[in-house]
Write a protein that holds these residues in place. Structure first.
Motif, mmCIF file in Angstrom:
data_model
loop_
_atom_site.group_PDB
_atom_site.id
_atom_site.type_symbol
_atom_site.label_atom_id
_atom_site.label_comp_id
_atom_site.label_asym_id
_atom_site.label_seq_id
_atom_site.Cartn_x
_atom_site.Cartn_y
_atom_site.Cartn_z
ATOM 1 N N LEU A 94 118.435 41.101 89.059
ATOM 2 C CA LEU A 94 118.468 39.780 88.424
ATOM 3 C C LEU A 94 117.715 38.754 89.267
ATOM 4 O O LEU A 94 116.857 38.023 88.755
ATOM 5 N N TYR B 271 121.656 35.832 82.410
ATOM 6 C CA TYR B 271 122.748 35.823 83.389
ATOM 7 C C TYR B 271 123.557 34.553 83.199
ATOM 8 O O TYR B 271 123.204 33.686 82.398
ATOM 9 N N GLU B 272 124.616 34.423 83.953
ATOM 10 C CA GLU B 272 125.343 33.159 84.015
ATOM 11 C C GLU B 272 125.935 32.968 85.410
ATOM 12 O O GLU B 272 125.536 32.088 86.142
ATOM 13 N N CYS B 273 126.887 33.856 85.797
ATOM 14 C CA CYS B 273 127.651 33.582 87.023
ATOM 15 C C CYS B 273 126.961 34.059 88.290
ATOM 16 O O CYS B 273 127.189 33.504 89.366
ATOM 17 N N ASN B 274 126.189 35.156 88.216
ATOM 18 C CA ASN B 274 125.503 35.698 89.394
ATOM 19 C C ASN B 274 126.449 36.423 90.353
ATOM 20 O O ASN B 274 126.036 36.873 91.419
ATOM 21 N N GLY C 30 129.034 38.848 89.269
ATOM 22 C CA GLY C 30 129.708 40.039 88.756
ATOM 23 C C GLY C 30 130.869 39.806 87.804
ATOM 24 O O GLY C 30 131.634 40.736 87.531
ATOM 25 N N SER C 31 130.992 38.594 87.264
ATOM 26 C CA SER C 31 132.175 38.316 86.446
ATOM 27 C C SER C 31 131.913 38.116 84.956
ATOM 28 O O SER C 31 132.816 38.342 84.148
ATOM 29 N N CYS C 32 130.711 37.676 84.565
ATOM 30 C CA CYS C 32 130.514 37.312 83.151
ATOM 31 C C CYS C 32 129.961 38.456 82.307
ATOM 32 O O CYS C 32 130.199 38.509 81.106
ATOM 33 N N GLY C 33 129.185 39.347 82.894
ATOM 34 C CA GLY C 33 128.607 40.471 82.154
ATOM 35 C C GLY C 33 127.318 40.138 81.411
ATOM 36 O O GLY C 33 126.736 41.006 80.763
ATOM 37 N N ASN C 34 126.845 38.887 81.501
ATOM 38 C CA ASN C 34 125.635 38.496 80.757
ATOM 39 C C ASN C 34 124.371 39.186 81.266
ATOM 40 O O ASN C 34 123.356 39.179 80.577
ATOM 41 N N CYS C 35 124.405 39.734 82.470
ATOM 42 C CA CYS C 35 123.200 40.316 83.085
ATOM 43 C C CYS C 35 123.142 41.832 82.885
ATOM 44 O O CYS C 35 122.357 42.508 83.545
ATOM 45 N N ALA D 111 133.111 42.548 85.733
ATOM 46 C CA ALA D 111 132.403 42.755 84.460
ATOM 47 C C ALA D 111 131.826 44.166 84.310
ATOM 48 O O ALA D 111 131.300 44.505 83.250
ATOM 49 N N LEU E 149 125.049 45.918 86.066
ATOM 50 C CA LEU E 149 124.951 44.457 86.131
ATOM 51 C C LEU E 149 123.730 44.083 86.970
ATOM 52 O O LEU E 149 123.616 44.530 88.129
ATOM 53 N N CYS F 275 123.072 41.375 88.445
ATOM 54 C CA CYS F 275 123.380 40.582 89.645
ATOM 55 C C CYS F 275 123.976 41.434 90.754
ATOM 56 O O CYS F 275 124.153 40.948 91.870
HETATM 57 S S1 FES Z 1 125.464 37.199 85.965
HETATM 58 FE FE1 FES Z 1 127.596 37.276 85.560
HETATM 59 S S2 FES Z 1 128.048 39.398 85.828
HETATM 60 FE FE2 FES Z 1 125.994 39.228 86.471
#
Ligand code: FES
Ligand SMILES: Cc1cc2nc3c(=O)[nH]c(=O)nc-3n(C[C@H](O)[C@H](O)[C@H](O)COP(=O)(O)OP(=O)(O)OC[C@H]3O[C@@H](n4cnc5c(N)ncnc54)[C@H](O)[C@@H]3O)c2cc1C
Length: 345
Positions: A26, A38-41, A43-48, A66, A78, A80
């Protein structure tokens, strides 16, 4: 590990980028200017999430919330958390929405000073080895000595004026039992160095948006909203726009931010602060003047009513607050394009 890096190819496209040995897919993609979602960077949101079609990656934090068993079975990872150990081909849809405004950079930062904000929030000012621009509202990753993995903290200053991207200020809440905040509050002394990486995040100030602004913050969400206010009040394209700052805490001792806003041009004219507490004082004791009771999302709805729909809305805070605000904005009919937030974890 090949320290000179690996080539990462996006399947079904001509896009390729380099990822050096210690970097994640990422962050390397972002450094290359690509819109890797991505969003959180952290490991919590799963967007990546992406699918690994060819090659191998190693996972920085295998317990990342995530990253599920189903992901592992389907060769999904992931971005990130994934560091390549070979050249890779990945399946992923790039999205311009996530393309960096400023390409993030990893570098050294030295703690210059620390200032108390409330009983559990303090401001930490770091000076970077090389100036790095960021937009108001963005965040950075920080690696602290003895702490596994980076922590995401939002900048509370802006890259304009005297700081010119050379200083980044974070306003961090001490989390009971939290390792990163404990290391920052208890172990780091002025003059000590850490590694930072940024900027990241999509909830940055839209300077071109011709609308009044509302910033909604709770607890540790103070920093990015203060940064947005600092940026907005000196932005010529937003001259004449009003900014309503709504801050929520549990008790009056948690309320903060007003002193920082008072220092800005437009205070009392087109910049206003509204403090709310969710727990009324025991025994019916009086609240400080100007402080109301209720949750941030309810307060914003009551204060601004129908006007919300025509405003640019920025918000940050604990997950429960962010969820309640999102629901309220949906109910109030605020178009998604006018809502800006990066979920905190
Ligand atoms: S950016 Fe949130 S889990 Fe990777
Ligand atoms: C986009 C974003 C912006 C944020 N901005 C702010 C801010 O301005 N101010 C503020 O106070 N807080 C902010 N936070 C929350 C902050 O990142 C931390 O979660 C919080 O400071 C608690 O950290 P801790 O280390 O004290 O707690 P801990 O419980 O030790 O750690 C919490 C977080 O660290 C990560 N983590 C834990 N263990 C590991 C590991 N082994 N490897 C890798 N990662 C790990 C996880 O993401 C976890 O959520 C933000 C979070 C996000 C996602």
């Amino acid at each position: 590990m090949n320290r000179s890096g690996h080539r990462i190819r996006i399947a079904g496209s001509e896009v390729e980028f380099a990822c050096d040995g210690g970097d994640t897919l990422l962050r390397a993609a972002q450094r290359a200017g690509l819109g890797f979602p991505y969003e959180c960077n952290v490991g919590s949101c799963g967007n990546c999430r992406f699918e690994l079609a060819e090659g191998e990656v190693d996972t920085a934090w295998p317990q990342a919330p995530a990253w599920t068993d189903k992901d592992r079975q389907r060769r999904r990872h992931l971005g990130c958390q994934s560091r390549p150990t070979a050249d890779c081909t990945i399946k992923l849809r790039l999205d311009d929405h996530y393309a960096p405004v400023h390409r993030p950079r990893r570098g050294a930062a030295v703690l210059e000073s620390r200032r108390t904000v409330t009983h559990d929030i303090a401001e930490f000012r770091f000076v970077l080895d090389v100036a790095q621009e960021f937009e108001p509202g963005q965040y950075a990753l920080a690696w602290l000595p003895g702490v596994a993995g980076p922590r995401a903290w939002s900048m509370s200053n802006t890259a304009a004026g005297a700081d010119a991207g050379k200083a980044w200020e974070f306003q961090v809440r001490r989390v009971p039992g939290g390792q990163g905040s404990a290391a920052l509050f208890d172990a780091l002394r002025p003059g000590d160095g850490i590694v930072v990486d940024g900027p990241y995040g999509m909830a940055w100030l839209r300077r071109e948006a011709p609308r009044d602004i509302v910033c909604l913050a709770g607890g540790s969400g103070l920093a990015p909203m203060i940064s947005i206010a600092r940026g907005a009040m000196v932005e010529p394209r937003l001259a004449g726009r009003h900014l309503h700052f709504v801050y929520g805490g549990r008790t009056a001792a948690d309320l903060c931010g007003q002193d920082m806003l008072r220092a800005l041009p437009g205070w009392g004219e087109r910049l206003s602060y509204h403090g709310f507490v969710s727990a009324p004082p025991p025994g019916g004791a009086a609240l400080p003047p100007g402080v109301g009771t209720g949750f941030v999302h309810e307060a914003a709805r009551q204060l601004l009513g129908e006007r919300l729909r025509a405003m640019e809305v920025y918000f940050a805070g604990p997950p429960a607050m962010a969820t309640a605000v999102q629901r309220m904005l949906l109910d109030a009919g605020v178009p998604p394009g006018q809502q800006h937030f990066d979920q905190f974890y």
